[in-house]
Design a protein around this motif. Structure first.
Motif, short mmCIF file in Angstrom:
data_model
loop_
_atom_site.label_atom_id
_atom_site.label_comp_id
_atom_site.label_asym_id
_atom_site.label_seq_id
_atom_site.Cartn_x
_atom_site.Cartn_y
_atom_site.Cartn_z
N PRO A 54 0.80 -1.22 0.00
CA PRO A 54 0.00 0.00 0.00
C PRO A 54 0.84 1.28 0.00
O PRO A 54 0.45 2.28 -0.60
N SER A 55 2.02 1.25 0.62
CA SER A 55 2.88 2.44 0.68
C SER A 55 3.42 2.85 -0.69
O SER A 55 3.91 3.96 -0.84
N HIS A 56 3.31 1.99 -1.69
CA HIS A 56 3.77 2.31 -3.03
C HIS A 56 3.08 3.56 -3.57
O HIS A 56 3.70 4.40 -4.22
N MET A 57 1.79 3.70 -3.29
CA MET A 57 1.03 4.83 -3.84
C MET A 57 0.34 5.67 -2.77
O MET A 57 -0.40 6.60 -3.12
N HIS A 58 0.57 5.34 -1.49
CA HIS A 58 -0.11 6.05 -0.41
C HIS A 58 0.85 6.31 0.74
O HIS A 58 1.20 5.39 1.47
N PRO A 59 1.27 7.58 0.90
CA PRO A 59 2.20 7.92 1.99
C PRO A 59 1.65 7.49 3.35
O PRO A 59 0.47 7.68 3.64
N GLY A 60 2.51 6.87 4.16
CA GLY A 60 2.12 6.45 5.50
C GLY A 60 1.40 5.12 5.55
O GLY A 60 1.12 4.61 6.64
N ALA A 61 1.07 4.55 4.41
CA ALA A 61 0.39 3.25 4.38
C ALA A 61 1.38 2.13 4.68
O ALA A 61 2.60 2.34 4.72
N ALA A 62 0.88 0.92 4.84
CA ALA A 62 1.70 -0.24 5.21
C ALA A 62 2.79 -0.53 4.19
O ALA A 62 2.56 -0.47 2.98
N THR A 63 3.96 -0.84 4.71
CA THR A 63 5.10 -1.25 3.89
C THR A 63 5.19 -2.78 3.92
O THR A 63 4.56 -3.44 4.75
N GLY A 99 -9.56 -2.48 -15.23
CA GLY A 99 -9.44 -1.10 -14.77
C GLY A 99 -10.35 -0.81 -13.61
O GLY A 99 -10.91 -1.71 -12.97
N LEU A 100 -10.52 0.47 -13.38
CA LEU A 100 -11.28 0.98 -12.24
C LEU A 100 -12.74 0.49 -12.22
O LEU A 100 -13.36 0.47 -11.16
N GLY A 116 -2.62 -9.36 -11.94
CA GLY A 116 -2.87 -9.37 -13.37
C GLY A 116 -2.43 -8.07 -13.99
O GLY A 116 -1.61 -7.33 -13.43
N GLU A 117 -2.98 -7.78 -15.16
CA GLU A 117 -2.69 -6.52 -15.85
C GLU A 117 -3.68 -5.48 -15.37
O GLU A 117 -4.76 -5.30 -15.93
N LEU A 118 -3.30 -4.81 -14.27
CA LEU A 118 -4.18 -3.84 -13.61
C LEU A 118 -3.84 -2.43 -14.07
O LEU A 118 -2.66 -2.08 -14.16
N SER A 119 -4.85 -1.62 -14.30
CA SER A 119 -4.59 -0.22 -14.64
C SER A 119 -3.99 0.47 -13.41
O SER A 119 -4.20 0.04 -12.26
N GLU A 120 -3.28 1.56 -13.64
CA GLU A 120 -2.69 2.30 -12.53
C GLU A 120 -3.78 2.81 -11.58
O GLU A 120 -3.61 2.80 -10.36
N GLU A 121 -4.92 3.23 -12.12
CA GLU A 121 -6.01 3.73 -11.29
C GLU A 121 -6.58 2.63 -10.39
O GLU A 121 -6.87 2.87 -9.21
N LEU A 122 -6.75 1.43 -10.95
CA LEU A 122 -7.26 0.32 -10.15
C LEU A 122 -6.25 -0.07 -9.08
O LEU A 122 -6.61 -0.29 -7.92
#
Length: 183
Positions: A54-63, A99-100, A116-122
């Motif tokens: 989750p920390s990949h795209m959300h600051p402070g989220a779980a590493t 996707g989303l 899988g092949e997930l969109s960046e938004e999803l």
């Protein structure tokens, strides 16, 4: 049982997401000079087949190092967008681009992981609710349709890790003797 490797090989100069660090795999020690062989690896944490924390795209989220190991394996199934129902209580994988438009269904089911092949938004939306994602998988089309398999995709234990290459494998039940795909 059959073990199916879903991982891309890591090789010098392999394709990367635009802007990510180049992959470099170089021989650092040789048998002739050092009596052993050793390679030096240089790559981003989202190289090839990898898991995203989750920390990949959300600051402070779980590493990665904060998540229990149980989050990186378990009963799983390949599903399609048009399937009327997706199973609960297992990891879900898509062999098609998604996707989303799938987010609400996935959020309601709360799978441990999605791949899988997930969109960046999803991917961003899933990580935002704590669902880890796997991308860069290959061979999902070799997995059985409509039945569960065990998935294993353990990350390296990277302190504050936002992602990690994984050796992703599926363990499927072997077909009974005499029965083939066309039986």
């Amino acid at each position: 049982m059959r073990v199916i490797d879903l991982s891309l090989p890591i090789a010098d100069g392999m394709p990367i997401y635009p802007g990510d660090p180049e992959v470099k795999v170089k021989v650092a020690h040789t048998y002739e000079c050092h009596t052993w062989e050793l390679r030096q690896l240089s790559m981003g944490s989202h190289t090839g087949t990898h898991v995203d924390a989750p920390s990949h795209m959300h600051p402070g989220a779980a590493t990665l190092d904060e998540l229990p190991l149980e989050r990186f394996f378990g009963a799983s199934r390949v599903v399609r967008i048009e399937d009327p129902a997706w199973p609960e209580g297992r990891g879900l994988f898509f062999s098609e681009s998604v996707g989303l438009e799938c987010f609400d269904r996935l959020a309601a089911l709360r799978p441990t992981f999605v791949g899988g092949e997930l969109s960046e938004e999803l991917e961003r939306a899933l990580l935002g609710i704590g669902i880890v994602t796997y991308t860069g998988l290959q061979g999902l089309d070799r997995l059985p349709s409509g039945t569960d398999f065990m998935f294993y995709g353990f990350p390296l234990r990277i302190v504050c890790g936002d992602g990690s290459p994984v050796r992703a494998v599926a363990v499927v039940e072997a077909e009974p003797a005499g029965l083939g795909m066309n039986a």
